[in-house]
Design a protein around this motif. Structure first.
Motif, short mmCIF file in Angstrom:
data_model
loop_
_atom_site.label_atom_id
_atom_site.label_comp_id
_atom_site.label_asym_id
_atom_site.label_seq_id
_atom_site.Cartn_x
_atom_site.Cartn_y
_atom_site.Cartn_z
N PHE A 1 -42.61 -42.70 2.78
CA PHE A 1 -42.22 -42.11 4.05
C PHE A 1 -41.30 -40.91 3.79
CE2 PHE A 1 -42.98 -46.59 5.13
CZ PHE A 1 -43.82 -46.46 6.23
N THR A 2 -41.54 -39.81 4.48
CA THR A 2 -40.70 -38.63 4.29
C THR A 2 -40.01 -38.23 5.58
OG1 THR A 2 -42.35 -36.94 4.83
CG2 THR A 2 -42.32 -37.74 2.57
N ALA A 3 -38.83 -37.62 5.40
CA ALA A 3 -38.07 -37.04 6.51
C ALA A 3 -37.35 -35.81 5.98
CB ALA A 3 -37.06 -38.06 7.06
N SER B 1 -51.87 -44.90 -8.97
CA SER B 1 -53.14 -44.20 -8.78
C SER B 1 -53.23 -43.50 -7.43
CB SER B 1 -54.31 -45.18 -8.90
OG SER B 1 -54.34 -45.78 -10.18
N ASP B 2 -52.59 -44.08 -6.40
CA ASP B 2 -52.73 -43.58 -5.04
C ASP B 2 -51.35 -43.51 -4.38
OD1 ASP B 2 -55.88 -43.88 -4.64
OD2 ASP B 2 -55.13 -45.75 -5.55
N VAL B 3 -51.13 -42.44 -3.61
CA VAL B 3 -49.92 -42.34 -2.82
C VAL B 3 -50.28 -41.90 -1.40
CG1 VAL B 3 -49.45 -39.95 -3.57
CG2 VAL B 3 -47.59 -41.35 -2.64
N ILE B 4 -49.74 -42.62 -0.43
CA ILE B 4 -49.85 -42.22 0.97
C ILE B 4 -48.49 -41.66 1.38
CG2 ILE B 4 -50.10 -43.05 3.35
CD1 ILE B 4 -51.94 -45.25 2.20
N VAL B 5 -48.48 -40.44 1.86
CA VAL B 5 -47.25 -39.82 2.32
C VAL B 5 -47.27 -39.77 3.84
CG1 VAL B 5 -45.86 -37.72 2.32
CG2 VAL B 5 -46.96 -38.49 0.21
N SER B 6 -46.34 -40.49 4.46
CA SER B 6 -46.24 -40.55 5.92
C SER B 6 -45.01 -39.78 6.37
CB SER B 6 -46.13 -42.00 6.38
OG SER B 6 -45.82 -42.07 7.77
N PRO B 7 -45.19 -38.64 7.06
CA PRO B 7 -44.04 -37.84 7.52
C PRO B 7 -43.41 -38.44 8.77
CG PRO B 7 -46.10 -36.74 8.08
CD PRO B 7 -46.47 -37.99 7.35
N ILE B 8 -42.78 -39.58 8.60
CA ILE B 8 -42.25 -40.33 9.73
C ILE B 8 -41.12 -39.59 10.44
CG2 ILE B 8 -40.49 -41.65 8.45
CD1 ILE B 8 -41.56 -44.15 10.08
#
Length: 339
Positions: A178-180, A246-253
């Motif tokens: 999660f990013t902010a 292997s995988d990254v999900i980036v959620s701009p919460i």
């Protein structure tokens, strides 16, 4: 309480190449940001023709909200005013005064409490009201909604869509990041920014059933001598690759729509970083005009119009206050970096 309008208050953004530098000068006025950094950010906007997507996204949100309010019998005209570009807040409040608006609810397009995302918007309003003078519309900011079920359900939907893109055999091992927007430590220590973010991330992670998550930051703009919230998203992507992910999900919460900090800092810089280190990168969606998010705004409006309307919140922190206390989100700038 009686209100006769809704004001959508936002950051603003340039709408053509000639707007970029004046816009950034508005944003950075009074801040100790090197001109080289401003020019670097200006180049980000020029990648997209000098047009920030935030203004059109606000138009889309207002259009969706007008339909939502009408369908549910909420009779409030919607106005829109920005901090840093047209339509400027003072001009909008002047128009509201001319239209006979006396008392408006304010929806700020910033989810989490900080000086930049809360107090500064209220200061902007007070300054604009002072410019207008007598009979300037009164404005009450709607409470923050980091733990409103409408926000959590919307972000859960976005993350689940991203998880579905990963093969089933790799899905449980995928890293959910999660990013902010990073802010100075002197700002974060006087507000609940990090606490609220951590609660939102936890609630979304639990709702998706995905336990591997972390909160990181992006888009810092201050001088190197000033400590800001860390770690940075690109540094974390590199570390994940070194650790064998292997995988990254980036959620701009931390953002409600796909504006420049999402399109450039994530869809360009972070995505390129992931490609360099061989990590499969999936950027999760933002709330935008997803129906549950628009419904949430209507619910927040209704709870202020009707004292009997329940204040919805999930998790352990409860609903935020309706009216900010005097010391809410104060900022002590220029904290020195620890030795």
């Amino acid at each position: 309480m009686k209100y006769d309008a809704l004001l959508v208050q936002s950051f603003g953004g340039p709408e053509g190449p000639d707007d970029v530098i004046p816009f950034l000068e508005n944003v950075l006025r009074g801040r100790n940001v090197p001109r080289e950094r401003m020019l670097e950010v200006a180049e980000h906007y020029q990648h997209f023709g000098g047009v920030s997507p935030i203004n059109q996204q606000n138009r889309d949100l207002i259009a969706a909200l007008e339909v939502e309010l009408k369908e549910h019998g909420v009779d409030l005209p919607i106005y829109w005013g920005n901090r840093n570009w047209t339509p400027y807040l003072v001009d909008t409040l002047q128009q509201m005064k001319a239209d006979g608006v006396g008392h408006a609810l304010v929806f700020v397009t910033s989810v989490f409490s900080s000086y930049s995302g809360c107090r500064q918007y209220r200061e902007d309003t007070a300054k604009a009201q002072a410019e207008i003078g007598e009979d300037a519309p009164r404005c009450d900011k709607i409470r923050t909604y980091f733990n409103h079920p409408g926000f959590i359900e919307t972000m859960t939907e976005c993350v689940n869509e991203s998880l579905a893109q990963i093969p089933a055999e790799r899905r449980d091992a995928a890293e959910l990041v999660f990013t902010a927007h990073s802010i100075p430590l002197g700002m974060s220590e006087n507000c609940n920014y990090v606490k609220q973010l951590e609660e939102s991330c936890r609630l979304v992670s639990e709702a998706t059933g995905h336990a591997k998550w972390r909160l990181v930051y992006q888009s810092r703009s201050g001088p190197p001598t000033q400590p800001w919230l860390e770690p940075d998203v690109c540094d974390v992507i590199r570390d994940l690759a070194k650790a064998g992910a292997s995988d990254v999900i980036v959620s701009p919460i931390g953002f409600i729509s796909d504006h420049m900090e999402v399109l450039f800092d994530l869809d360009t810089e972070a995505k390129d970083t992931a490609a360099e280190v061989g990590l499969n990168f999936i950027r999760s969606g933002t709330a935008g005009v997803r129906p549950r998010f628009v419904q949430m705004i209507r619910e927040l409006i209704e709870e202020r119009l009707n004292a009997d309307q329940p204040k919805l919140a999930v998790g352990t922190m409860g609903p935020s206050h309706d009216f900010c206390p005097a010391d809410c989100c104060l900022y002590t700038p220029q904290r020195p970096r620890p030795a």
